[in-house]
Motif scaffolding. Sequence first.
Motif, short mmCIF file in Angstrom:
data_model
loop_
_atom_site.label_atom_id
_atom_site.label_comp_id
_atom_site.label_asym_id
_atom_site.label_seq_id
_atom_site.Cartn_x
_atom_site.Cartn_y
_atom_site.Cartn_z
N SER A 101 0.82 -1.22 0.03
CA SER A 101 -0.10 0.03 0.04
C SER A 101 0.86 1.20 0.04
CB SER A 101 -1.08 0.04 1.18
OG SER A 101 -0.06 0.03 2.52
N PHE A 102 2.11 1.18 0.34
CA PHE A 102 2.89 2.36 0.37
C PHE A 102 3.12 2.91 -0.93
CE2 PHE A 102 4.28 0.42 4.38
CZ PHE A 102 3.84 1.41 5.28
N PHE A 103 3.08 2.27 -2.25
CA PHE A 103 3.45 2.48 -3.50
C PHE A 103 2.27 3.05 -4.22
CE2 PHE A 103 6.17 -0.91 -2.30
CZ PHE A 103 7.47 -0.40 -2.66
N ASP A 104 2.49 4.15 -5.07
CA ASP A 104 1.05 4.64 -5.80
C ASP A 104 0.43 3.71 -6.78
OD1 ASP A 104 2.59 4.58 -8.20
OD2 ASP A 104 3.64 6.45 -7.61
N ALA A 105 -0.89 4.26 -7.09
CA ALA A 105 -1.72 3.46 -7.78
C ALA A 105 -1.01 3.20 -9.23
CB ALA A 105 -3.02 4.36 -7.90
#
Length: 458
Positions: free
Chosen positions: A410-414
């Motif tokens: 979840s720390f990485f962007d979409a």
Amino acid sequence: MSTSDHDAYSRLEYTSTGTGTRTRASTVTSMARTTRGTAARRDGVRVLVTGGRALAAAAGWLGETVTPIGWLLAASAVAGIAAGAVLGWSVGWMIGVASLVLLLTAIPFLAGGYSYRVQFRVDRDAVVAGSDVTGTVQVVNAARRTALPGLVDIPVGDGLVETRVPFLRPQATHEETIAIRAAKRGVIDVGPMSVSRGDPVGALRREVVWPQIQTIHVHPVTAYIPSTGSGLLHDLEGLPSSNIVNADLAFHAIRDYVPGDARNHVHWKSTAKTGKLMVRQYEETRQSRIAVLIGTEAEGEYSSDDEFELGVSAAASLSLQAVRDGRELIVTTGAQQPELSRGDVIAVREIPTHGIRPMLDGFSEIDRSLRMTRLEDVARLVSQTADRLSLVFLVSGSVMPVQRLRTAGSFFDAESTVVIVRCEPGADPVMRRVGDVRVLTLGRLDDLGQLIARGALE
């Protein structure tokens, strides 16, 4: 002055003068005694220091020369002779004399110095786990006289290989080949070698050490991953994203001209049809940038060493294919946390990715232990420091809960595709989606290539 007074004065003067002379003589004598005493003490200290150094040197020589068998023989000699002399035991005399004879017989085997030239070579300093490495030991007698037999000890990792050197004539050479088994991934240090000489009983032993060390990197086993498995893995020009820009490579649409647009982006055919200026619009493209993150916690991620080795091999396979395809690659693992560190300290280790050999050497050095940085913290740090990632692999074992893996992703962007690789030896290969992330379950290393070939990353 009367005659009696004069005599009294003379006696007083004489007495006073005599007393002063004796005082000066006593002072000189005392100073001489003090000087001799200081010199004697200085000489005594010098003798003690010299004696202490001699005793230390003798103790060091005995510690290096006398083996445990030698100390046992010395103790037997003293005890046996004492028992024979004091108690009259004939058996004690026999044991003591026999032990003493063995010790005295061992001394001639140490005669003569070492004039060896020793060299150790390996046919290769990097192999894949499960292979063998061939090493050659070369011993040359550089002396002008025949050298007595000796023993070459070669530390190989946690083990020891012994090679016997026969009688060598002057300038003669002895070579011997040894096989080094590289069964597991890791780093094997070969050396430093030592040449020893001793008696047949093993009571005395002299040793010379050569500081040469050979390092062998044992690379992890890797699997072939087809480059046609996903556009994310073989697009050299970059990947189009959902961002619309005025200048790039991927054409998107045509729109009305607005002040400030570049004239070279005017689409003249559409302008001629509509009668007003029309310009091209593009999709922003990204260079394919891949990140591979590997969990290294001793507890809470992997159930066994085999599971951890499967994870390292999977990560190495993905990284190796990315380098071969010319991708910009980041490989990061958790590192040992300082003992007195607080929770806000994140220690990570980056594997070099500028070439295949340095990268595989880095994979050889990966290990898991206690107090390693958690995979979630590694992911958080990478997401903050490495932007514009198109594909992120999170490699862990079957013990780590999926919720923790989702938190790491979840720390990485979409716009980054997050793929979780869970290693579980013996499990069936499965690909499923958990929220926005893909989860690949590997039971064998070959399952990774099969899942990607079936489009698991699309």
